[in-house]
Write a protein that holds these residues in place. Structure first.
Motif, PDB file in Angstrom:
ATOM      1  N   GLY A 149       0.794  -1.225   0.000  1.00 45.15           N
ATOM      2  CA  GLY A 149       0.000   0.000   0.000  1.00 45.15           C
ATOM      3  C   GLY A 149       0.822   1.267   0.000  1.00 45.15           C
ATOM      4  N   HIS A 150       1.900   1.285   0.801  1.00 44.83           N
ATOM      5  CA  HIS A 150       2.740   2.487   0.889  1.00 44.83           C
ATOM      6  C   HIS A 150       3.941   2.438  -0.059  1.00 44.83           C
ATOM      7  CE1 HIS A 150       0.818   4.969   3.823  1.00 44.83           C
ATOM      8  NE2 HIS A 150       0.897   4.074   4.803  1.00 44.83           N
ATOM      9  N   ALA A 151       4.773   1.378   0.091  1.00 46.97           N
ATOM     10  CA  ALA A 151       6.033   1.360  -0.662  1.00 46.97           C
ATOM     11  C   ALA A 151       5.780   1.253  -2.170  1.00 46.97           C
ATOM     12  CB  ALA A 151       6.935   0.226  -0.195  1.00 46.97           C
ATOM     13  N   ILE A 152       4.856   0.407  -2.587  1.00 47.40           N
ATOM     14  CA  ILE A 152       4.630   0.247  -4.031  1.00 47.40           C
ATOM     15  C   ILE A 152       3.580   1.254  -4.536  1.00 47.40           C
ATOM     16  CG2 ILE A 152       3.986  -1.353  -5.874  1.00 47.40           C
ATOM     17  CD1 ILE A 152       6.512  -2.288  -4.499  1.00 47.40           C
ATOM     18  N   THR A 153       2.358   1.178  -4.005  1.00 48.62           N
ATOM     19  CA  THR A 153       1.283   2.033  -4.527  1.00 48.62           C
ATOM     20  C   THR A 153       1.478   3.503  -4.149  1.00 48.62           C
ATOM     21  OG1 THR A 153      -0.190   0.156  -4.208  1.00 48.62           O
ATOM     22  CG2 THR A 153      -1.211   2.264  -4.712  1.00 48.62           C
ATOM     23  N   LEU A 155       4.136   5.265  -3.076  1.00 49.03           N
ATOM     24  CA  LEU A 155       5.287   5.926  -3.701  1.00 49.03           C
ATOM     25  C   LEU A 155       5.045   6.119  -5.193  1.00 49.03           C
ATOM     26  CD1 LEU A 155       8.494   4.358  -2.034  1.00 49.03           C
ATOM     27  CD2 LEU A 155       7.324   6.485  -1.469  1.00 49.03           C
ATOM     28  N   SER A 156       4.444   5.131  -5.855  1.00 48.24           N
ATOM     29  CA  SER A 156       4.148   5.269  -7.288  1.00 48.24           C
ATOM     30  C   SER A 156       3.175   6.414  -7.538  1.00 48.24           C
ATOM     31  CB  SER A 156       3.533   3.983  -7.845  1.00 48.24           C
ATOM     32  OG  SER A 156       4.490   2.959  -7.868  1.00 48.24           O
ATOM     33  N   ASN A 157       2.307   6.672  -6.550  1.00 45.27           N
ATOM     34  CA  ASN A 157       1.325   7.749  -6.673  1.00 45.27           C
ATOM     35  C   ASN A 157       1.879   9.061  -6.105  1.00 45.27           C
ATOM     36  OD1 ASN A 157      -1.222   8.555  -7.579  1.00 45.27           O
ATOM     37  ND2 ASN A 157      -2.130   8.361  -5.534  1.00 45.27           N
ATOM     38  N   LEU A 158       3.196   9.078  -5.815  1.00 42.31           N
ATOM     39  CA  LEU A 158       3.913  10.251  -5.316  1.00 42.31           C
ATOM     40  C   LEU A 158       3.271  10.859  -4.067  1.00 42.31           C
ATOM     41  CD1 LEU A 158       4.599  11.962  -8.787  1.00 42.31           C
ATOM     42  CD2 LEU A 158       5.923  10.171  -7.661  1.00 42.31           C
ATOM     43  N   GLN A 159       2.930   9.996  -3.114  1.00 33.77           N
ATOM     44  CA  GLN A 159       2.312  10.446  -1.874  1.00 33.77           C
ATOM     45  C   GLN A 159       3.379  10.663  -0.801  1.00 33.77           C
ATOM     46  OE1 GLN A 159      -1.409  10.412  -1.031  1.00 33.77           O
ATOM     47  NE2 GLN A 159      -1.256  10.889  -3.206  1.00 33.77           N
ATOM     48  N   SER A 162       3.293   8.335   2.255  1.00 38.22           N
ATOM     49  CA  SER A 162       3.860   7.010   2.002  1.00 38.22           C
ATOM     50  C   SER A 162       5.377   7.031   2.106  1.00 38.22           C
ATOM     51  CB  SER A 162       3.443   6.507   0.620  1.00 38.22           C
ATOM     52  OG  SER A 162       2.056   6.260   0.600  1.00 38.22           O
TER      53      SER A 162
ATOM     54  N   VAL B  47       8.622   0.684  -8.281  1.00 32.28           N
ATOM     55  CA  VAL B  47       8.131   2.044  -8.022  1.00 32.28           C
ATOM     56  C   VAL B  47       8.352   2.950  -9.234  1.00 32.28           C
ATOM     57  CG1 VAL B  47       8.508   4.125  -6.639  1.00 32.28           C
ATOM     58  CG2 VAL B  47       8.331   1.898  -5.518  1.00 32.28           C
ATOM     59  N   GLY B  50       5.991   1.871 -11.751  1.00 29.74           N
ATOM     60  CA  GLY B  50       4.650   2.140 -11.222  1.00 29.74           C
ATOM     61  C   GLY B  50       4.293   3.610 -11.341  1.00 29.74           C
ATOM     62  N   ALA B  51       5.254   4.485 -11.001  1.00 29.95           N
ATOM     63  CA  ALA B  51       5.001   5.935 -11.085  1.00 29.95           C
ATOM     64  C   ALA B  51       4.772   6.343 -12.529  1.00 29.95           C
ATOM     65  CB  ALA B  51       6.179   6.704 -10.480  1.00 29.95           C
ATOM     66  N   LEU B  54       1.223   5.019 -13.596  1.00 27.18           N
ATOM     67  CA  LEU B  54       0.095   5.791 -13.060  1.00 27.18           C
ATOM     68  C   LEU B  54       0.024   7.166 -13.727  1.00 27.18           C
ATOM     69  CD1 LEU B  54       0.030   4.973  -9.229  1.00 27.18           C
ATOM     70  CD2 LEU B  54      -1.295   3.960 -11.088  1.00 27.18           C
ATOM     71  N   LYS B  58      -3.252   8.375 -15.863  1.00 22.63           N
ATOM     72  CA  LYS B  58      -4.009   9.579 -15.517  1.00 22.63           C
ATOM     73  C   LYS B  58      -3.994  10.567 -16.672  1.00 22.63           C
ATOM     74  CE  LYS B  58      -2.935   9.263 -10.604  1.00 22.63           C
ATOM     75  NZ  LYS B  58      -1.969   9.809  -9.614  1.00 22.63           N
ATOM     76  N   LYS B  75      -3.562   9.735   0.437  1.00 14.65           N
ATOM     77  CA  LYS B  75      -3.414   9.352   1.845  1.00 14.65           C
ATOM     78  C   LYS B  75      -3.683  10.578   2.717  1.00 14.65           C
ATOM     79  CE  LYS B  75      -1.554   5.232   0.841  1.00 14.65           C
ATOM     80  NZ  LYS B  75      -2.261   3.979   1.137  1.00 14.65           N
TER      81      LYS B  75
END
Lengths: 185, 137
Positions: A149-153, A155-159, A162, B47, B50-51, B54, B58, B75
């Protein structure tokens, strides 16, 4: 086929994990394994004791299905897709662990010294596994996610949250590996 | 069967994590001792790819199977819960050598003592649920 039976290198494995995340996003969901623990608590009736567990757990059945698949995947990988080759660990790591009393390092996925019958039937070994699980369960819910949830998703979503969580993962992991494990073993 | 696709994703996930050895206690130990690039390569490449994925999904306004635009819930803001909760998880991760995904996968590989760890994890989750109103977030 021979290459499938051998351990997969990081540059194959990493992108395939991305594929898992992207598939779940395409299915309208997000990749997160630790939330299943909350779902299981709710199913077991934990909602009687805390608001946190009062939610529509049935909406999470898709994720429990992923868990079921993961269990099957583990079985398939070991029984049909492995040639039993030794892990290519750093010889320094192996030597260190030998010195701490670990034997047959890298011949199985997990050390017998922690997960074997002798260990789990001892008070220390049992406490170790329950304690380790407790920290994982408590910590992931407190942090709102784990590696998926944090390390893969995340970080990939630049949160940013996370990134802070992943820094926390490493703070805890480094303390355990460098300071606590040498005291236990 | 709308659940079938999730079952297949799970099976695929389980196979990848076993074949990559990311479910191995030894690989986690080696990672935290900075003695191998393996785990960093796995997480790093996942990552970066993945980045980019995504971002592309989008930007191209790709639709999910349900016909909605790709959107991941952000989050909640905060520092304490992520740093503290993350560290607590990290302690358990390095001790068990398994995070929540691998726990289930390892059960499938035949490590039944993992049920004890999963039991502990359920207990930890339950206790967090009880203490949540009193913890700093």
């Amino acid at each position: 086929m021979e290459n499938i039976l051998k351990p997969w290198p990081w540059y194959v494995s990493g992108p395939l994990i991305t594929l898992v995340m992207v598939l779940l996003v395409y299915f309208g969901k997000t990749f997160g394994m630790s939330s299943n623990l909350r779902t299981l608590c709710s199913m077991g009736g934990a909602g009687k004791y805390a608001d946190f567990f009062r939610f529509d757990w049935k909406a999470q059945r898709w994720n429990l299905t992923v868990v079921l698949g993961a269990i099957i995947g583990g079985f398939v990988a070991v029984h049909f897709l492995s040639d039993g080759s030794q892990m290519a660990l750093n010889p320094k790591t192996v030597a260190e662990l030998n010195q701490m009393g670990f034997e047959n390092v890298g011949s199985t996925l997990l050390p017998q010294e922690i997960y074997g019958w002798d260990s789990i039937t001892s008070l220390k070994g049992l406490a170790l596994l329950i304690g380790a699980g407790f920290l994982v369960g408590f910590g992931t819910r407190y942090a709102g996610g784990c590696t998926s949830g944090h390390a893969i998703t995340g970080l990939s979503n630049l949160q940013l949250p996370s990134l802070i969580a992943v820094i926390g993962f490493f703070v805890g992991g480094l303390i355990m590996t460098h300071l606590v494990l040498p005291l236990i073993f | 069967m709308k659940f079938l696709k999730f079952l297949f994703v799970g099976i695929f996930f389980g196979i990848v994590l076993v074949k990559s050895e990311a479910v191995s206690w030894y690989r986690i130990y080696e990672m935290f001792r900075f003695q191998s690039f393996h785990m960093y390569g796995i997480i790093g490449s996942a990552v970066i790819l993945g980045a980019s994925s995504l971002w592309f999904l989008k930007k191209s306004k790709a639709k999910t199977i349900e016909g909605r635009e790709v959107q991941l819930a952000p989050k909640d803001k905060g520092v304490v819960r992520y740093l503290l909760g993350g560290s607590i998880f990290g302690l358990g991760w390095a001790l068990a050598g398994a995070c929540p995904g691998p726990m289930y996968i390892l059960l499938g590989t035949g490590v039944y003592s993992m049920l004890i760890v999963i039991g502990g994890a359920l207990l930890g989750t339950f206790v967090y649920g009880l203490l949540k109103p009193r913890l700093p977030h």
